[in-house]
Every structure is written in structure tokens, then in C-alpha cells.
Design an enzyme around this catalytic site. Structure first.
Site, PDB file in Angstrom:
ATOM      1  N   SER A   1      55.743   3.637 -26.910  1.00 37.63           N
ATOM      2  CA  SER A   1      56.647   2.490 -26.906  1.00 37.63           C
ATOM      3  C   SER A   1      56.113   1.396 -27.820  1.00 37.63           C
ATOM      4  O   SER A   1      54.903   1.318 -28.074  1.00 37.63           O
ATOM      5  CB  SER A   1      56.748   1.921 -25.485  1.00 37.63           C
ATOM      6  OG  SER A   1      57.402   0.657 -25.491  1.00 37.63           O
TER       7      SER A   1
ATOM      8  N   TYR B   1      52.807  -1.032 -17.502  1.00 36.98           N
ATOM      9  CA  TYR B   1      53.551  -0.110 -18.361  1.00 36.98           C
ATOM     10  C   TYR B   1      52.978  -0.085 -19.777  1.00 36.98           C
ATOM     11  O   TYR B   1      52.731   0.984 -20.351  1.00 36.98           O
ATOM     12  CB  TYR B   1      55.024  -0.527 -18.385  1.00 36.98           C
ATOM     13  CG  TYR B   1      55.897   0.239 -19.340  1.00 36.98           C
ATOM     14  CD1 TYR B   1      56.414   1.484 -18.992  1.00 36.98           C
ATOM     15  CD2 TYR B   1      56.223  -0.281 -20.594  1.00 36.98           C
ATOM     16  CE1 TYR B   1      57.231   2.191 -19.872  1.00 36.98           C
ATOM     17  CE2 TYR B   1      57.043   0.410 -21.479  1.00 36.98           C
ATOM     18  CZ  TYR B   1      57.542   1.642 -21.108  1.00 36.98           C
ATOM     19  OH  TYR B   1      58.354   2.335 -21.975  1.00 36.98           O
TER      20      TYR B   1
HETATM   21  P1  NAD Z   1      65.576   7.047 -18.500  1.00 34.55           P
HETATM   22  O1  NAD Z   1      65.478   6.394 -17.192  1.00 34.55           O
HETATM   23  O2  NAD Z   1      66.909   7.547 -18.902  1.00 34.55           O
HETATM   24  O3  NAD Z   1      64.550   8.250 -18.588  1.00 34.55           O
HETATM   25  C1  NAD Z   1      63.310   8.230 -17.912  1.00 34.55           C
HETATM   26  C2  NAD Z   1      63.219   9.513 -17.122  1.00 34.55           C
HETATM   27  O4  NAD Z   1      61.906   9.617 -16.581  1.00 34.55           O
HETATM   28  C3  NAD Z   1      64.137   9.563 -15.907  1.00 34.55           C
HETATM   29  O5  NAD Z   1      65.409  10.080 -16.245  1.00 34.55           O
HETATM   30  C4  NAD Z   1      63.388  10.483 -14.966  1.00 34.55           C
HETATM   31  O6  NAD Z   1      63.898  11.785 -15.031  1.00 34.55           O
HETATM   32  C5  NAD Z   1      61.981  10.484 -15.495  1.00 34.55           C
HETATM   33  N1  NAD Z   1      61.051  10.091 -14.446  1.00 34.55           N
HETATM   34  C6  NAD Z   1      60.692   8.852 -14.055  1.00 34.55           C
HETATM   35  N2  NAD Z   1      59.826   8.924 -13.014  1.00 34.55           N
HETATM   36  C7  NAD Z   1      59.646  10.248 -12.763  1.00 34.55           C
HETATM   37  C8  NAD Z   1      58.870  10.985 -11.835  1.00 34.55           C
HETATM   38  N3  NAD Z   1      58.064  10.374 -10.950  1.00 34.55           N
HETATM   39  N4  NAD Z   1      58.957  12.324 -11.855  1.00 34.55           N
HETATM   40  C9  NAD Z   1      59.763  12.970 -12.742  1.00 34.55           C
HETATM   41  N5  NAD Z   1      60.493  12.337 -13.660  1.00 34.55           N
HETATM   42  C10 NAD Z   1      60.425  10.995 -13.673  1.00 34.55           C
HETATM   43  O7  NAD Z   1      65.027   6.005 -19.578  1.00 34.55           O
HETATM   44  P2  NAD Z   1      64.561   6.165 -21.114  1.00 34.55           P
HETATM   45  O8  NAD Z   1      64.575   4.801 -21.645  1.00 34.55           O
HETATM   46  O9  NAD Z   1      65.312   7.229 -21.791  1.00 34.55           O
HETATM   47  O10 NAD Z   1      63.039   6.599 -20.972  1.00 34.55           O
HETATM   48  C11 NAD Z   1      62.486   7.711 -21.609  1.00 34.55           C
HETATM   49  C12 NAD Z   1      61.117   7.371 -22.170  1.00 34.55           C
HETATM   50  O11 NAD Z   1      61.273   6.408 -23.211  1.00 34.55           O
HETATM   51  C13 NAD Z   1      60.151   6.744 -21.165  1.00 34.55           C
HETATM   52  O12 NAD Z   1      58.870   7.290 -21.356  1.00 34.55           O
HETATM   53  C14 NAD Z   1      60.148   5.292 -21.556  1.00 34.55           C
HETATM   54  O13 NAD Z   1      58.937   4.664 -21.206  1.00 34.55           O
HETATM   55  C15 NAD Z   1      60.308   5.404 -23.050  1.00 34.55           C
HETATM   56  N6  NAD Z   1      60.748   4.173 -23.716  1.00 34.55           N
HETATM   57  C16 NAD Z   1      61.965   3.648 -23.455  1.00 34.55           C
HETATM   58  C17 NAD Z   1      62.353   2.488 -24.089  1.00 34.55           C
HETATM   59  C18 NAD Z   1      63.687   1.836 -23.842  1.00 34.55           C
HETATM   60  O14 NAD Z   1      63.905   0.722 -24.322  1.00 34.55           O
HETATM   61  N7  NAD Z   1      64.601   2.464 -23.125  1.00 34.55           N
HETATM   62  C19 NAD Z   1      61.481   1.872 -25.001  1.00 34.55           C
HETATM   63  C20 NAD Z   1      60.254   2.443 -25.248  1.00 34.55           C
HETATM   64  C21 NAD Z   1      59.892   3.601 -24.608  1.00 34.55           C
END
Ligand code: NAD
Ligand code: MG
Length: 298
Positions: free
Chosen positions: A190, A203
Site C-alpha cells: 500500500s 495497518y
Molecule cells: P476488500 O475488502 O474488497 O478485500 C479485502 C479482502 O481481504 C476481503 O474481501 C476478505 O476476503 C479478505 N480478508 C480480510 N480479513 C480476512 C481474514 N481474516 N481471513 C481471510 N480473508 C480476509 O478490500 P480491498 O481494498 O480490495 O483490499 C485488498 C487489498 O488491497 C488489501 O490487502 C488492502 O490492504 C490493499 N489495499 C487497499 C487499498 C484501498 O484503498 N482499497 C489501498 C492500498 C492497499
């Protein structure tokens, strides 16, 4: 299909219709209940055979970035094993159906990344049901904001590290028995790894760890022909943002402080993962590919 990912567009004007309002869901949230719906590339991603015959395991594949990656990989010809939490079945079923529509296998393997035994079984089942493993995308993650370290519970600190860091470690370690030369591991880090928010101390710490893990392991595995890289998203519209990923007053202006002036969509992340997964990035190792609307990053 009116537009695909190759259509010339003005990136500053793309998705101008997205104006999310304050909303809240309990963790991990359902994309089905999120308004407006993130663009996962359902109607735009066009495959050209870049991952023909590959077998991919993706965590957090039910929604957001992981789901967009699952759809893109499938349309590029890869079979996909999907990890997600059991409570996310509704989202996962929809994405699995889109994967199958692309003519490849989708294997659904729900469970909790905080559980080492689940992580090991996940890898074994994915490899068994896909007939091997060529691509691993560690993407599942937890982000819950907290304004004051003195109220950050030991449990949350532990959960965030277990989900984001330990899960990645357990899964990657188990996957090495299956990954052949030519395989690719992609970790989702991230912008928070180097531009930390005051309310995301736990985080952000996990994301910096993921970058270090990626760059160290990349050197270790290069001689085996296994490439390890990371993708670092900026502010992306996903359900994570309304399950306490941000204070809700930030949602209306989410991403407006990027040079592009807007938040990104999961569909805009998928091509970065496709590039790192495919053989066209054969000399790209230990790299963090920033997809963040122009925020300066190391
Ligand atoms: P999202 O909520 O759609 O996806 C995150 C997924 O993580 C969930 O759908 C879930 O299936 C899984 N998860 C969470 N806790 C879990 C657990 N205990 N066991 C199994 N699965 C678990 O959100 P997203 O934004 O698509 O996130 C995906 C990745 O992108 C993450 O690693 C997040 O940190 C990273 N990220 C997101 C952003 C943003 O702005 N959305 C920015 C930087 C990084
Ligand atoms: Mg989800």
C-alpha cells in the site's frame, strides 16, 4: 463492450460519476451492499491470452482488488482458486461465476487467514484442485482505523498482523513446494508503507513489512526462477473503506488529494497484477508497482 482497458481515455476524467456517500458496514463487509459498486472490470477487461493455462491462488478474491484480479486472470486464461471469509460467500459466488464465464476453473476455498492451518490447507487444496500452482497473489487484508494508540487493542494489532503479514508468510511458505520455475508471487502492499496516515499505524506497519518481505524474498527465490513482486495501491474504492478502513467523513473526498484528483477503481489495478504474473515481466523482481493516481513514492 463499449470500452476496454486499452481504450484511450483521460485518466483525470475517468470515473467522474463516482461520488460515494458516508456509509458503514461491519467487517469484512459485502461489496453487494456497497454504493456505488466498485468497477471490477466486469464489462471492460478484455483478455488476450497472457496467462493461458496458468493456475493462480488469490486471497481476498471475493471483492475489490482481489476480485478484479481474479476476473482479469480468468480472461487471460488462468484458472483461479479463491480465498475469502465464509461470510463473504455472496460476493465470492458472483466473482466465481464471472471467472467460470471466461471458460476456466474457479475453486472456492473460504477460511480465515489468521489461522495457520487454514493457510496451509488452502494452498494444498488449491494446488490439488487446479493441478498445480504457478501464481500466488497475497491480497487479503485488514484495515481498521484507530485515532489513539492508547485505545488500539492488542487484539486489533494482532489481527492486523495475523491477516496481512502472517497469512502471507504461511501461504507463501506452503506454496513453495508447488511453485515451479517461472512462477510469480505478487503481494499487495500500500501507499501506507511509505506515506502513513496518523490513524492507520498498525495497518501501515504491516504494509511496510510486506514491502520488506517482498524485496528480501525476491532475492532468495530469483535463482529458483520464482519472481516475487508487490503492487502498492493508493486510495481505491472498495468495501474496505466503509468497514472502518477510514473515518467516514473522509469518504466524500476520498482520493481527491492525489495528482489525478480522484480515487481509483479495482479495475485499474488488475493490469498491474497481470503484468507481474505473466512471463513478459521476466526481468522484474523485487519491484513495487505503485498504482496510486500519481502520489510520489519511492
Ligand atoms: P476488500 O475488502 O474488497 O478485500 C479485502 C479482502 O481481504 C476481503 O474481501 C476478505 O476476503 C479478505 N480478508 C480480510 N480479513 C480476512 C481474514 N481474516 N481471513 C481471510 N480473508 C480476509 O478490500 P480491498 O481494498 O480490495 O483490499 C485488498 C487489498 O488491497 C488489501 O490487502 C488492502 O490492504 C490493499 N489495499 C487497499 C487499498 C484501498 O484503498 N482499497 C489501498 C492500498 C492497499
Ligand atoms: Mg470482501
Amino acid at each position: 463492450m463499449t470500452r476496454d482497458q486499452y481504450t484511450l481515455v483521460d485518466p483525470a476524467k475517468l470515473y467522474a460519476e463516482y461520488e460515494p456517500k458516508k456509509q458503514h458496514q461491519p467487517e469484512p463487509g459485502l461489496e453487494a451492499d456497497l454504493q456505488p459498486k466498485p468497477d471490477l472490470g466486469e464489462s471492460t477487461y478484455r483478455g488476450t491470452g497472457r496467462l493461458q493455462g496458468r493456475r493462480a491462488l488469490i486471497t481476498g478474491a471475493d471483492s475489490g482488488i482481489g476480485a478484479a484480479v481474479a476476473i482479469a486472470f480468468a480472461r487471460e486464461g488462468a484458472s483461479v482458486a479463491m480465498s475469502y471469509l465464509p461470510s463473504e460467500a455472496e460476493d465470492a459466488d458472483r466473482v466465481a461465476a464471472l471467472v467460470r464465464e471466461a471458460g476456466v476453473v474457479a475453486v472456492q476455498l473460504p477460511g480465515d487467514l489468521r489461522d495457520a492451518e487454514y493457510c496451509r490447507t488452502l494452498v494444498a487444496d488449491a494446488a490439488d484442485q487446479l493441478g498445480g500452482l504457478d501464481i500466488l497473489v497475497n491480497n487479503g487484508g485488514k484495515q481498521v482505523f484507530n485515532e489513539d494508540l492508547e485505545t488500539l487493542s492488542d487484539e486489533q494489532f494482532d489481527d492486523t498482523f495475523k491477516t496481512n503479514v502472517y497469512g502471507m508468510f504461511w501461504i507463501t511458505k506452503a506454496a513453495l513446494a508447488h511453485l515451479p520455475a517461472g512462477a510469480s508471487i505478487i503481494n499487495t502492499t500500500s501507499i501506507q508503507a511509505y506515506k502513513q496516515s496518523a490513524v492507520l499505524v498498525d495497518y501501515a506497519s504491516t504494509k511496510a513489512t510486506i514491502n520488506a518481505f517482498t524485496k528480501g524474498l525476491a532475492q532468495q527465490l530469483a535463482p529458483r526462477g520464482i519472481r516475487v513482486n508487490a503492487v502498492a495501491p493508493g486510495p481505491i474504492w472498495t468495501v474496505l473503506q466503509v468497514t472502518d478502513g477510514q473515518p467516514q467523513e473522509k469518504i466524500a473526498h476520498f482520493g481527491e488529494d492525489t495528482p489525478l484528483g480522484r480515487m481509483g477503481q479495482p479495475a485499474e489495478l488488475a493490469p498491474a497484477y497481470v503484468f507481474l504474473a505473466s512471463a513478459e515481466s521476466s526481468y522484474v523482481i523485487g519491484e513495487t508497482l505503485n498504482v496510486n493516481g500519481g502520489i510520489p513514492s519511492p
